[in-house]
Design an enzyme around this catalytic site. Sequence first.
Site, PDB file in Angstrom:
ATOM      1  N   HIS A   1      -1.764  -0.486 -10.099  1.00 14.36           N
ATOM      2  CA  HIS A   1      -2.240  -1.294  -8.890  1.00 14.36           C
ATOM      3  C   HIS A   1      -2.970  -2.677  -9.640  1.00 14.36           C
ATOM      4  CE1 HIS A   1      -4.497  -1.533  -4.611  1.00 14.36           C
ATOM      5  NE2 HIS A   1      -3.860  -2.707  -5.073  1.00 14.36           N
TER       6      HIS A   1
ATOM      7  N   GLU B   1      -4.396   7.265  -5.190  1.00 10.71           N
ATOM      8  CA  GLU B   1      -4.857   6.325  -6.664  1.00 10.71           C
ATOM      9  C   GLU B   1      -6.481   6.291  -6.770  1.00 10.71           C
ATOM     10  OE1 GLU B   1      -2.564   2.682  -5.355  1.00 10.71           O
ATOM     11  OE2 GLU B   1      -4.571   1.697  -5.583  1.00 10.71           O
TER      12      GLU B   1
ATOM     13  N   ARG C   1       0.920  -1.285  -0.031  1.00 17.12           N
ATOM     14  CA  ARG C   1      -0.047  -0.033   0.066  1.00 17.12           C
ATOM     15  C   ARG C   1       0.900   1.403   0.042  1.00 17.12           C
ATOM     16  NH1 ARG C   1      -3.632  -3.024  -1.193  1.00 17.12           N
ATOM     17  NH2 ARG C   1      -5.668  -3.192  -0.245  1.00 17.12           N
TER      18      ARG C   1
END
Length: 315
Positions: A281, A263, A234
């Site tokens: 991601h 994000e 993260r």
Amino acid sequence: MAAPHILQVGPYPAWDQEPLEAAFTVHRYFEAADKGAFLAEVGPQIRGIATRGELGADAAMIAACPNLEIVSVYGVGYDAVDLDACRARGIRVTNTPDVLTGDVADLGVAMMLAQSRGMVGAEAWARSGSWANQGLYQLQRRVWGKRAGVLGLGRIGFEVAKRLAGFDLDIAYSDVAAKPYAGQWEFIADPVALAERSDFLFVTLAASAATRHIVGREVIEALGPEGMLINVSRAANVDEEALLAALETGKLGSAALDVFEGEPAFNPRFLALPNVLLQPHHASGTIETRKAMGQLVRDNLTAHFAGQELPTPVI
Ligand code: 8YV
């Protein structure tokens, strides 16, 4: 019995959407133009939330659902779910561990290799005709035989380290305590000391308040001008401001990142940097894994509403 009402926080692939809607009455939060009004309207009916790792369920969403019983997360990370709010009301929380571990580890190692060997730039060199017109691509940096640090030797960290061993990397790790399953890998408690002995530092920690900015300026500068930071966990585990400053000034060699503060938008300063590899991601983003994750989200909801034991409970 009427199908339980579920609040769906973000979209899923069609292969998950259809069975979810077949089993439950689904309310699509992500499609609502006025989220507050939508929650005020459907909140009292909601007994389950189906969310995604990066979207979670915050205190306001949980409070808007007074009859909520379970939050089922499509993802291993549950840092975006307000666990205190859930605990206070006895709301169960589930995630999707194990099924995504191999893919996340694969992407982390792939990013290290791609970045070290300059594969993105080299591909552009070949594709643009520069190879034919200008000659050989600039030389890159070797991976095998170097030193890797794994910050967080949980399920994902272990799989990263296992893969790195296959590339003949010399492995050390940091965690709250030495792990019995770490074999020959060296345990270094202090993340700064780990970074100091590492050419590649992988961040594979579950994010929590305790790990926030654990990779700060000191760790980043200890990794140094030849070092590479790889983050598949993260963004909150890394002080992004310190990371950007170190990349901009050459105090850190390079970075390969799958996660960003804010994000899917991210700091545009990253775009100006030649020494970062950016990924959207998608470490768990394979068809096989995402199908398994979707199944687990539904299995947890189904088990809960059938009064059975949850397959993968967090709380
Ligand atoms: C996301 C993740 O859930 O597992 C996690 O914690 O962050 C990811 O797998 C994925 O982007 C699906 O939304």
